[in-house]
Write a protein that holds these residues in place. Structure first.
Motif, mmCIF file in Angstrom:
data_model
loop_
_atom_site.group_PDB
_atom_site.id
_atom_site.type_symbol
_atom_site.label_atom_id
_atom_site.label_comp_id
_atom_site.label_asym_id
_atom_site.label_seq_id
_atom_site.Cartn_x
_atom_site.Cartn_y
_atom_site.Cartn_z
ATOM 1 N N ASN A 1 0.924 -1.109 0.042
ATOM 2 C CA ASN A 1 -0.017 -0.011 -0.086
ATOM 3 C C ASN A 1 0.719 1.107 -0.106
ATOM 4 O O ASN A 1 0.695 2.168 -0.542
ATOM 5 C CB ASN A 1 -1.065 -0.079 1.380
ATOM 6 N N ILE B 1 0.342 4.169 -2.934
ATOM 7 C CA ILE B 1 0.136 5.715 -2.301
ATOM 8 C C ILE B 1 1.013 6.600 -2.836
ATOM 9 O O ILE B 1 0.659 7.638 -3.440
ATOM 10 C CB ILE B 1 -0.054 5.766 -0.929
ATOM 11 N N CYS B 2 2.465 6.196 -2.837
ATOM 12 C CA CYS B 2 3.507 7.125 -2.943
ATOM 13 C C CYS B 2 3.569 7.334 -4.576
ATOM 14 O O CYS B 2 4.445 8.365 -4.988
ATOM 15 C CB CYS B 2 4.866 6.249 -2.292
ATOM 16 N N MET C 1 1.461 8.648 -6.081
ATOM 17 C CA MET C 1 0.952 10.011 -6.396
ATOM 18 C C MET C 1 1.760 11.046 -6.266
ATOM 19 O O MET C 1 1.732 12.193 -6.998
ATOM 20 C CB MET C 1 -0.296 10.250 -5.346
ATOM 21 N N TYR D 1 -12.235 11.670 -12.679
ATOM 22 C CA TYR D 1 -11.691 12.453 -11.630
ATOM 23 C C TYR D 1 -10.044 12.713 -11.964
ATOM 24 O O TYR D 1 -9.275 13.594 -11.395
ATOM 25 C CB TYR D 1 -11.400 11.435 -10.444
ATOM 26 N N ARG E 1 -4.468 11.447 -10.660
ATOM 27 C CA ARG E 1 -4.025 11.650 -9.301
ATOM 28 C C ARG E 1 -5.222 11.142 -8.355
ATOM 29 O O ARG E 1 -4.897 10.318 -7.152
ATOM 30 C CB ARG E 1 -3.670 13.091 -8.538
ATOM 31 N N ASP E 2 -6.041 11.388 -8.573
ATOM 32 C CA ASP E 2 -7.589 11.120 -7.644
ATOM 33 C C ASP E 2 -7.707 9.572 -8.047
ATOM 34 O O ASP E 2 -8.356 8.960 -6.877
ATOM 35 C CB ASP E 2 -8.698 11.911 -7.854
ATOM 36 N N THR E 3 -7.445 8.948 -9.327
ATOM 37 C CA THR E 3 -7.724 7.763 -9.484
ATOM 38 C C THR E 3 -6.700 6.863 -8.861
ATOM 39 O O THR E 3 -7.002 5.865 -8.262
ATOM 40 C CB THR E 3 -7.411 7.402 -11.204
ATOM 41 N N LEU F 1 -5.433 7.753 -5.931
ATOM 42 C CA LEU F 1 -5.949 7.784 -4.485
ATOM 43 C C LEU F 1 -7.044 6.619 -4.233
ATOM 44 O O LEU F 1 -7.197 6.012 -3.341
ATOM 45 C CB LEU F 1 -6.326 9.100 -4.045
ATOM 46 N N LEU F 2 -8.058 6.642 -5.339
ATOM 47 C CA LEU F 2 -9.218 5.561 -5.544
ATOM 48 C C LEU F 2 -8.792 4.279 -5.402
ATOM 49 O O LEU F 2 -8.847 3.480 -4.718
ATOM 50 C CB LEU F 2 -10.055 6.033 -6.301
ATOM 51 N N SER G 1 -5.627 3.292 -4.464
ATOM 52 C CA SER G 1 -4.885 3.022 -2.861
ATOM 53 C C SER G 1 -6.031 2.528 -1.779
ATOM 54 O O SER G 1 -5.890 1.869 -0.925
ATOM 55 C CB SER G 1 -4.228 3.891 -2.397
ATOM 56 N N ALA G 2 -7.264 3.200 -2.028
ATOM 57 C CA ALA G 2 -8.407 2.766 -1.009
ATOM 58 C C ALA G 2 -8.703 1.491 -1.257
ATOM 59 O O ALA G 2 -9.223 0.632 -0.297
ATOM 60 C CB ALA G 2 -9.269 3.896 -1.234
#
Length: 482
Positions: free
Chosen positions: A101, A105-106, A108, A176, A179-181, A183-184, A186-187
């Motif tokens: 994970n 995340i990194c 981004m 989105y 970057r937002d993709t 983030l999504l 990673s969630a």
């Protein structure tokens, strides 16, 4: 001896995996674990397209990314067993999930090719290598009779999510942005923490069963024969609760302290299992899947590019990818539904049939001139991909004792990584020198042909050797009776 004591002598018990119940939750956990870790790998090219343009990555950097990721995954898989001597199974799984994970995340915050390779290739590769080995280990520990069904169910979920993932990623990028993709994404991968919470050691749920008197004679044999030849399974589970306080590790560190430093011989024995090197490493069970995985992965990666260069329309290339995925998913579902019948064929025989199907279908796509014929062969290529991929845990579990499964799978992963590092640049060189994908496809087919040839010879030799041993034992008993 009293009748009560005689009755107690006759009643012998052994402990076996649950093969159901809690094992169903383990299947769900492993499905979550693997699917969230691998579902987006097929979409990475689409997902990271903008980022690769931003950081100025070239085709050389992309090749480096794939090679570095393969070797890191292989290294992590190889080190899984030694790490289980230091920390517990669940703690190592948690560390692997955290590592994976962090790598997701990194991405981004990546601004250069160097940091991209660290986040994507190294950190994610190491995390995924640990996750894959641990997931396969817990599946093998929990399931004895229904292994193929459990493995087929897990990888059916993985295949289904992998087919949906590109559509989801494309929609998210349009709505989105990049970057937002990320983030999504990673969630979604954080669902691995739920899987780790469900992955309990098998010895917590082992059931105690009574064995027959005939089996008791087998159980009274010496330790080595009990582990290798006993007809009733004597399960030696992976050391799931290994820690620094157990006896082996106390001896390990004590010996090092007595010598005034680190005992490198003990470290070498911990990393390398000599018995596996002598038998498993030299067998087709280790070398065959490693070469087959490389050939299959390379073919799946270059096929869309080769079709586009050959003048195919984007719609037709997309159709081939859908047919490929359909053949893969359909075969996984069939393995799950027909596991009791299919498993009777034998894991090695089934794997050789899968490789043979891959060889025939790939040659068919090369030699066929009709578009319809090519569309018929593509799902067969997907079916062979299923056999080459999901049967590996079953192959290793049938080839080694349960307590050595993690080490053997790690060794196979390391061999696979080395094959990718050595043959990957060679395939690229052939592509550049010939300026065509034709020779590359024939090299891939030759790899599969080598596996079919040598593995078939090994299976025939073992079968004939078994018959000779049976004949020799029959003649010996006949001579003793006289």
């Amino acid at each position: 001896m009293s009748a009560k004591d005689l009755n107690n002598v006759k009643k012998k018990y052994t402990r076996v995996p649950p093969d159901g119940g809690w094992g169903v939750l383990i299947v769900v956990a492993v499905a979550i674990n693997i699917s969230t870790s691998t579902a987006f790998t097929s979409s990475y090219e689409l997902l990271l397209k903008e980022l690769l343009k931003e950081i100025g990555s070239t085709s050389t950097n992309i090749s480096l990314m794939r090679g570095l990721s393969a070797i890191c995954t292989a290294t992590a898989g190889f080190l899984t067993r030694p790490l289980l001597h230091i920390i517990s199974f669940r703690m190592l799984a948690l560390a692997a999930v955290i590592l994976f994970n962090i790598g997701v995340i990194c991405i981004m915050f990546v601004k250069s090719s160097f940091t991209f390779h660290i986040c994507h290739s190294i950190i994610q590769g190491l995390g995924f290598g640990l996750i894959y080995n641990l997931s396969c280990t817990i599946l093998v520990d929990y399931f004895l009779k229904k292994r193929l069904m459990a493995i087929g169910l897990v990888y059916s979920v993985v295949a289904a999510i992998t087919m949906i993932a590109p559509l989801f990623v494309r929609w998210s990028l349009e709505k989105y942005g990049f970057r937002d993709t990320i983030l999504l994404m990673s969630a979604l991968t954080m669902h691995n923490f739920i899987a780790v919470a469900l992955m309990q050691p098998v010895k917590w749920h082992m059931k105690r069963i009574e064995v027959s008197d005939k089996t008791n004679e087998k159980l009274l044999q010496d330790k080595k024969q009990k582990e290798d030849f006993c007809t009733v399974p004597i399960i030696k589970v992976t050391n799931t609760d290994g820690n620094l306080s157990n006896r082996n590790n106390e001896k390990f560190y004590k010996t090092g302290e007595e010598n005034g430093g680190i005992n490198f011989r003990k470290i070498k024995d911990l990393l390398i299992d000599k018995s596996l090197c002598e038998k498993f490493l030299k067998s087709c069970v280790c070398a065959g899947p490693a070469l087959a995985l490389f050939a299959d992965t390379t073919y799946a990666f270059i096929l869309p590019h080769a079709l586009l260069i050959a003048g195919w329309l984007h719609e037709d290339v997309t159709l081939t990818q859908h047919l490929y995925g359909f053949g893969d998913l359909a075969t996984r579902v069939l393995f799950t539904l027909l596991s009791n019948w299919v498993q009777k064929l034998g894991s090695q025989e089934l794997y050789v049939l899968g490789v043979t199907l891959g060889l025939v279908s790939r040659l068919g796509t090369l030699w066929s001139k009709s578009f319809i014929a090519k569309m018929v062969y593509i799902p067969l290529v997907g079916a062979s991909h299923c056999a080459v991929t999901i049967l590996i845990p079953l192959l290793v579990a049938d080839a080694v004792r349960p307590d050595r499964f993690t080490s053997a799978l790690g060794m196979l992963m390391m061999v696979t990584g080395l094959v990718s590092v050595v043959l990957g640049p060679a395939i690229s060189a052939v592509r550049e020198l010939s300026d065509s994908y034709g020779p590359v496809f024939y090299l891939i087919a030759s790899c599969l042909a080598i596996i079919v040839l040598f593995w078939s010879i090994e299976l025939c030799y073992k079968r004939n050797k078994h018959k000779r041993l049976q004949r020799r034992e029959y003649l010996r008993q006949k001579k003793l009776n006289k």
